[in-house]
Design a protein around this motif. Structure first.
Motif, PDB file in Angstrom:
ATOM      1  N   ARG A 192      40.962  -6.842   8.388  1.00 18.12           N
ATOM      2  CA  ARG A 192      41.933  -7.199   7.333  1.00 18.12           C
ATOM      3  C   ARG A 192      43.367  -7.104   7.833  1.00 18.12           C
ATOM      4  O   ARG A 192      44.216  -7.910   7.465  1.00 18.12           O
ATOM      5  CB  ARG A 192      41.758  -6.275   6.133  1.00 18.12           C
ATOM      6  CG  ARG A 192      40.535  -6.589   5.337  1.00 18.12           C
ATOM      7  CD  ARG A 192      40.383  -5.602   4.212  1.00 18.12           C
ATOM      8  NE  ARG A 192      40.351  -6.281   2.934  1.00 18.12           N
ATOM      9  CZ  ARG A 192      40.090  -5.672   1.785  1.00 18.12           C
ATOM     10  NH1 ARG A 192      39.883  -4.379   1.764  1.00 18.12           N
ATOM     11  NH2 ARG A 192      40.062  -6.348   0.671  1.00 18.12           N
ATOM     12  N   TYR A 197      39.822 -12.039   5.213  1.00 17.14           N
ATOM     13  CA  TYR A 197      39.647 -12.071   3.757  1.00 17.14           C
ATOM     14  C   TYR A 197      38.243 -11.550   3.461  1.00 17.14           C
ATOM     15  O   TYR A 197      37.283 -11.914   4.150  1.00 17.14           O
ATOM     16  CB  TYR A 197      39.801 -13.518   3.300  1.00 17.14           C
ATOM     17  CG  TYR A 197      39.856 -13.737   1.816  1.00 17.14           C
ATOM     18  CD1 TYR A 197      41.050 -13.554   1.114  1.00 17.14           C
ATOM     19  CD2 TYR A 197      38.728 -14.164   1.118  1.00 17.14           C
ATOM     20  CE1 TYR A 197      41.109 -13.796  -0.258  1.00 17.14           C
ATOM     21  CE2 TYR A 197      38.778 -14.402  -0.248  1.00 17.14           C
ATOM     22  CZ  TYR A 197      39.970 -14.217  -0.936  1.00 17.14           C
ATOM     23  OH  TYR A 197      40.025 -14.461  -2.285  1.00 17.14           O
ATOM     24  N   VAL A 199      35.124 -10.956   0.754  1.00 18.33           N
ATOM     25  CA  VAL A 199      34.508 -11.361  -0.514  1.00 18.33           C
ATOM     26  C   VAL A 199      33.270 -10.497  -0.743  1.00 18.33           C
ATOM     27  O   VAL A 199      32.396 -10.427   0.137  1.00 18.33           O
ATOM     28  CB  VAL A 199      34.088 -12.846  -0.477  1.00 18.33           C
ATOM     29  CG1 VAL A 199      33.439 -13.250  -1.802  1.00 18.33           C
ATOM     30  CG2 VAL A 199      35.286 -13.731  -0.178  1.00 18.33           C
ATOM     31  N   ARG A 205      30.245  -4.484  -9.986  1.00 17.72           N
ATOM     32  CA  ARG A 205      31.535  -4.219  -9.341  1.00 17.72           C
ATOM     33  C   ARG A 205      31.497  -2.783  -8.813  1.00 17.72           C
ATOM     34  O   ARG A 205      31.839  -1.825  -9.480  1.00 17.72           O
ATOM     35  CB  ARG A 205      32.697  -4.429 -10.316  1.00 17.72           C
ATOM     36  CG  ARG A 205      34.048  -4.495  -9.607  1.00 17.72           C
ATOM     37  CD  ARG A 205      35.148  -5.028 -10.513  1.00 17.72           C
ATOM     38  NE  ARG A 205      35.478  -4.065 -11.562  1.00 17.72           N
ATOM     39  CZ  ARG A 205      35.364  -4.289 -12.867  1.00 17.72           C
ATOM     40  NH1 ARG A 205      34.927  -5.452 -13.303  1.00 17.72           N
ATOM     41  NH2 ARG A 205      35.681  -3.355 -13.746  1.00 17.72           N
ATOM     42  N   ALA A 212      37.452  -5.353  -2.525  1.00 23.25           N
ATOM     43  CA  ALA A 212      37.440  -6.648  -1.827  1.00 23.25           C
ATOM     44  C   ALA A 212      38.574  -7.532  -2.346  1.00 23.25           C
ATOM     45  O   ALA A 212      39.163  -7.278  -3.400  1.00 23.25           O
ATOM     46  CB  ALA A 212      36.089  -7.322  -2.037  1.00 23.25           C
ATOM     47  N   ASP A 213      38.873  -8.607  -1.609  1.00 24.50           N
ATOM     48  CA  ASP A 213      39.875  -9.557  -2.076  1.00 24.50           C
ATOM     49  C   ASP A 213      39.339 -10.382  -3.238  1.00 24.50           C
ATOM     50  O   ASP A 213      40.100 -10.871  -4.063  1.00 24.50           O
ATOM     51  CB  ASP A 213      40.278 -10.488  -0.915  1.00 24.50           C
ATOM     52  CG  ASP A 213      40.940  -9.715   0.211  1.00 24.50           C
ATOM     53  OD1 ASP A 213      41.951  -9.034  -0.054  1.00 24.50           O
ATOM     54  OD2 ASP A 213      40.413  -9.739   1.337  1.00 24.50           O
ATOM     55  N   GLU A 214      38.038 -10.537  -3.273  1.00 26.29           N
ATOM     56  CA  GLU A 214      37.425 -11.366  -4.300  1.00 26.29           C
ATOM     57  C   GLU A 214      36.026 -10.835  -4.564  1.00 26.29           C
ATOM     58  O   GLU A 214      35.367 -10.335  -3.651  1.00 26.29           O
ATOM     59  CB  GLU A 214      37.346 -12.809  -3.767  1.00 26.29           C
ATOM     60  CG  GLU A 214      36.878 -13.817  -4.761  1.00 26.29           C
ATOM     61  CD  GLU A 214      36.843 -15.234  -4.149  1.00 26.29           C
ATOM     62  OE1 GLU A 214      37.527 -15.481  -3.136  1.00 26.29           O
ATOM     63  OE2 GLU A 214      36.100 -16.054  -4.702  1.00 26.29           O
ATOM     64  N   HIS A 215      35.589 -10.924  -5.806  1.00 29.06           N
ATOM     65  CA  HIS A 215      34.240 -10.443  -6.150  1.00 29.06           C
ATOM     66  C   HIS A 215      33.504 -11.509  -6.944  1.00 29.06           C
ATOM     67  O   HIS A 215      34.025 -11.985  -7.958  1.00 29.06           O
ATOM     68  CB  HIS A 215      34.342  -9.141  -6.962  1.00 29.06           C
ATOM     69  CG  HIS A 215      33.022  -8.657  -7.479  1.00 29.06           C
ATOM     70  ND1 HIS A 215      32.879  -7.965  -8.661  1.00 29.06           N
ATOM     71  CD2 HIS A 215      31.773  -8.774  -6.974  1.00 29.06           C
ATOM     72  CE1 HIS A 215      31.601  -7.672  -8.864  1.00 29.06           C
ATOM     73  NE2 HIS A 215      30.914  -8.153  -7.850  1.00 29.06           N
ATOM     74  N   LEU A 216      32.321 -11.872  -6.492  1.00 25.16           N
ATOM     75  CA  LEU A 216      31.444 -12.768  -7.241  1.00 25.16           C
ATOM     76  C   LEU A 216      30.229 -11.972  -7.670  1.00 25.16           C
ATOM     77  O   LEU A 216      29.617 -11.282  -6.838  1.00 25.16           O
ATOM     78  CB  LEU A 216      30.973 -13.939  -6.373  1.00 25.16           C
ATOM     79  CG  LEU A 216      31.896 -15.157  -6.272  1.00 25.16           C
ATOM     80  CD1 LEU A 216      33.038 -14.861  -5.313  1.00 25.16           C
ATOM     81  CD2 LEU A 216      31.123 -16.373  -5.801  1.00 25.16           C
ATOM     82  N   ARG A 277      33.891 -21.615  -8.534  1.00 24.08           N
ATOM     83  CA  ARG A 277      33.978 -20.474  -7.615  1.00 24.08           C
ATOM     84  C   ARG A 277      32.967 -20.616  -6.471  1.00 24.08           C
ATOM     85  O   ARG A 277      33.230 -20.187  -5.352  1.00 24.08           O
ATOM     86  CB  ARG A 277      33.776 -19.161  -8.370  1.00 24.08           C
ATOM     87  CG  ARG A 277      34.943 -18.901  -9.336  1.00 24.08           C
ATOM     88  CD  ARG A 277      35.047 -17.473  -9.728  1.00 24.08           C
ATOM     89  NE  ARG A 277      35.352 -16.606  -8.607  1.00 24.08           N
ATOM     90  CZ  ARG A 277      35.273 -15.284  -8.664  1.00 24.08           C
ATOM     91  NH1 ARG A 277      34.880 -14.703  -9.789  1.00 24.08           N
ATOM     92  NH2 ARG A 277      35.575 -14.555  -7.617  1.00 24.08           N
ATOM     93  N   LEU A 281      34.352 -20.810  -2.631  1.00 28.15           N
ATOM     94  CA  LEU A 281      33.894 -19.931  -1.552  1.00 28.15           C
ATOM     95  C   LEU A 281      33.327 -20.766  -0.402  1.00 28.15           C
ATOM     96  O   LEU A 281      33.579 -20.478   0.774  1.00 28.15           O
ATOM     97  CB  LEU A 281      32.836 -18.945  -2.074  1.00 28.15           C
ATOM     98  CG  LEU A 281      32.262 -18.011  -1.002  1.00 28.15           C
ATOM     99  CD1 LEU A 281      33.354 -17.188  -0.318  1.00 28.15           C
ATOM    100  CD2 LEU A 281      31.193 -17.086  -1.591  1.00 28.15           C
ATOM    101  N   ARG A 284      36.074 -22.072   1.602  1.00 24.39           N
ATOM    102  CA  ARG A 284      36.675 -21.017   2.433  1.00 24.39           C
ATOM    103  C   ARG A 284      35.820 -20.772   3.675  1.00 24.39           C
ATOM    104  O   ARG A 284      36.331 -20.629   4.783  1.00 24.39           O
ATOM    105  CB  ARG A 284      36.821 -19.728   1.614  1.00 24.39           C
ATOM    106  CG  ARG A 284      37.603 -18.632   2.320  1.00 24.39           C
ATOM    107  CD  ARG A 284      37.708 -17.397   1.448  1.00 24.39           C
ATOM    108  NE  ARG A 284      38.644 -17.544   0.356  1.00 24.39           N
ATOM    109  CZ  ARG A 284      39.968 -17.428   0.466  1.00 24.39           C
ATOM    110  NH1 ARG A 284      40.518 -17.175   1.645  1.00 24.39           N
ATOM    111  NH2 ARG A 284      40.744 -17.564  -0.580  1.00 24.39           N
TER     112      ARG A 284
END
Ligand code: SF4
Length: 675
Positions: A192, A197, A199, A205, A212-216, A277, A281, A284
């Motif tokens: 980082r 990045y 995910v 959660r 994290a930077d993003e959570h799915l 989303r 992803l 990305r």
């Protein structure tokens, strides 16, 4: 003061190297992470920081004991080792004469992953081989995913976790490293700092997902569909690495057709994720090299768990990430340790081929298996009443009056309550062992730092004594622990060349002889074709779809999908009796989405009963959007007898996952109601 090098034996990827400080009286006064180990880097974890205190706990089992109450009551009298060995030898003699050796089940758990004292080397297995005992299949942890990965890669071993530091995109897929195996987090943080990045893909959660930077948060058990949807977008963008695919993979056109079936729209419906989303992803991933995936065991504990890992491992095969440092997937590194396990375990000592008994079907094994029935059970480093699926069935099996049960243990667990004989076992600071772990590429040595307390014996010594008591004449039954370590290390594989007990003693650990950077598939894959197999003949031979795909959850019940991840304060059921860690963990909780809680009239901190047709347990409700509607989360590791008599495993089925006979702890539907 002396410093003694050791290794954490617990069921955790990190296999930490530790240093024990021992004073002039032979007392261990300090235990901390080895600062010289490149992964441990001087730190243990919130659990094992209390390990010394745990070795001296007042409830430690220090002497052999014989049951005096009914099975399950947990009432025992102290006996001598001579009495214990005589009774065990006598009962084993009767049982094997009447029913044959296969009526004996040596049931190993993950309480220690040691090669000499624990699961990895099936401690005591030589003794059981001479007896002709059944073989124990350890299916509780990682097998479905490992079988799935082998179909794609030819091995369950993947990238070097240290190389997460070189990734530019990291997918934490169904894994919570800040709780389970936190040392990889340092490498993630290194990445980082260089702009990577992160995910998190997790139905809950978790601590890690929150960082994290993003959570799915997909619906549990839909990971393979998500992977196929991501690939759909990547291929549609033309971002697949055709050069890599042509050179290193097999079955691309057939797999490509499968990928085309998983449109983002369809995948959004399966996973419950917004379509945009999924697409974002995928875009990305398409534009980020290298991308690294960390996937651990939780995601494969369901009906489609093997297929999930099989499919995930294809993703770096399509993007070409397997060729890059910091790219690929890491599930477990254990497949990279080519130790002389056969030489240690010595299955050649078996008088004839024997049957296997499946760990996660203990209830069935004790209640339904015949020809011969299981008449003697040795429980070694295991607490099946606490850890196995279908708690009530396991208890019914263990309660059989005609079953002779010997438990080698540190503490009076939910399982020792059912023992006929309890034998006091050493803990890790008290015996010699070698640990490999499954989250790095180092072998770690554990030297005994202190004398065993009371009358505790190592597992290896217990079986040497028992062999002598039974007048067994096979010489290798009496090999010393050092002999066993040397035999284990005596491997022709180049990755073990020059790794000896003496070298391990120098620093407490040695990295496998592999290149750095370690690109395990730089020269091809250990499949029969030598390629990453999108299309797998191996899969067809075992009755599976030859192509990666999506296999949904299978619990036919209704209600909320309950997943039970690792506790931050317990390791499986180890430490479940530690007062301070129990205090920190609090009572068992169940996380409910506010909509699900409101529908049931449940408020935050209400006492609830969680149940299904298999059983029930009590918990405190945590009403939170840490889970999505329709999903509930709890943690494992609580002891039943300290928490109302049952745990989450009372609700879990003994059903198998799709591959390897793995367990289905996260394929579980429950009802939740106010207690
Ligand atoms: S449980 Fe894991 S992180 Fe904790 S000390 Fe053991 S190996 Fe290290």
């Amino acid at each position: 003061m002396r410093k003694v090098l050791g290794a954490c034996p617990l069921d955790c990827p990190d296999a930490c190297s530790w240093v024990v400080t021992v004073d002039d009286d032979g007392e261990a006064v300090d235990l901390r992470g080895n600062p010289g180990h490149p992964v441990t880097r001087g730190a243990l974890c919130v659990k094992v920081n209390r390990y010394l205190e745990h070795t001296r706990a007042p409830d430690r089992v220090l002497h052999p004991m014989r049951r005096v109450g009914r099975k399950g009551e947990g009432r025992f009298e102290r006996i001598s080792w001579d009495e214990a060995l005589d009774e065990i030898a006598g009962r084993l003699g009767e049982i094997t004469r009447e029913y044959g050796g296969q009526a004996v089940w040596p049931f190993h758990g993950t309480g220690s992953l040691g090669y000499i004292q624990g699961l990895e080397g099936f401690a005591g297995r030589r003794f059981f081989n001479v007896l002709g005992a059944s073989v124990h299949e350890p299916t509780i942890c990682s097998i479905a995913g490992a079988v799935g990965l082998k179909q794609t890669l030819g091995t369950s071993g993947g990238m070097d976790p240290e190389d997460f530091a070189h990734a530019k995109l990291i997918l934490l897929w169904g894994t919570n490293p800040l709780t389970s195996g936190h040392h990889v987090w340092k490498f993630i943080q290194d990445a980082r700092r260089e702009g990577a990045y992160v995910v998190a893909i997790d139905p809950v959660r978790t601590r890690s997902a929150a960082q994290a930077d993003e959570h799915l948060a997909p619906i549990p058990g839909t990971d393979a569909a998500l992977a196929l949807g991501l690939l759909h977008v990547i291929v549609r963008m033309g971002a697949h690495d055709q050069v890599y695919i042509d050179k290193y993979t097999l079955g691309w056109e057939a797999f490509r057709a499968r990928i085309e079936e998983f449109t983002p729209e369809r995948v959004a419906k399966i996973t419950g994720l917004p379509e945009e989303r999924v697409v974002a992803l995928a875009e990305r991933i398409a534009r980020t090299r290298p991308t690294a995936i960390r996937a651990t065991q939780g995601m494969q504990r369901h009906a489609g768990g093997g297929m999930a890992l099989r499919t995930l491992a294809c993703l770096p095969g399509v993007t070409g990430d397997w060729a890059l440092r910091g790219g690929g997937l890491c599930y477990s590194t254990s497949g990279h340790f080519k130790l002389n396990l056969l030489g240690l375990v010595r299955l050649d000592l078996l008088p004839h081929p024997v049957r296997s008994l499946t760990m996660t079907r203990l209830g069935e094994g004790l209640l339904e298996v015949d020809d011969p029935p299981v008449k003697a059970l040795f429980v070694i480093g295991a607490n099946p009443v606490g850890s196995n699926p279908h708690q009530e069935k396991v208890r019914r099996g263990l309660a059989r009056e005609d079953l002779f049960t010997v438990v080698l243990e540190h503490f009076p667990t939910d399982t020792t309550d059912y023992a006929d004989i309890v034998l006091p076992a050493t803990m890790q600071t008290e015996h010699l062992d070698v640990i490999a772990g499954y989250g790095h590429l180092y072998l770690v040595l554990n030297e005994p730092a202190v004398a065993p307390p009371g009358e505790c014996l190592s597992t290896s010594q217990t079986f040497r004594r028992l062999a002598a008591r039974m007048r067994m004449t096979e010489p290798s039954l009496y090999d010393s622990d050092e002999d066993l370590v040397r035999q284990l290390l005596d491997s022709p594989h180049p990755s073990l060349a020059g790794i000896t007990l003496e070298r391990l003693r120098e620093r407490g650990f040695v990295r496998l002889n592999v290149d750095r950077p370690f690109l395990p598939f730089a020269d091809g894959f250990p499949t029969s074709s030598g390629r990453l197999e999108f299309y797998s003949e191996r899969a067809t031979r075992t009755g599976h779809d030859p192509l990666p795909g999506f296999t949904p959850h299978a619990d036919p019940g209704d209600g909320l999908v309950l997943i039970s991840g690792a506790s931050h304060h317990f390791l499986n059921t180890t430490f479940g009796n530690n007062p301070e860690l129990r205090r920190r963990a609090g009572a068992p909780t169940i996380v409910l989405h506010p909509d699900d809680a409101a529908e049931r009239g449940i408020r935050d901190q209400d006492a609830v009963r969680v149940h299904n047709g298999r059983g029930a347990f009590e918990a405190v409700a945590e009403v939170s959007d840490r889970v999505r509607p329709g999903v509930a989360a709890t943690t494992k590791g609580h002891w039943a007898k300290l928490n109302g008599g049952t745990t989450v495993n009372a609700t879990i089925d003994e059903r198998d996952a799709d591959m390897g006979g793995g367990a289905v702890f996260h394929d579980n539907r429950v009802q939740v109601a106010l207690a």
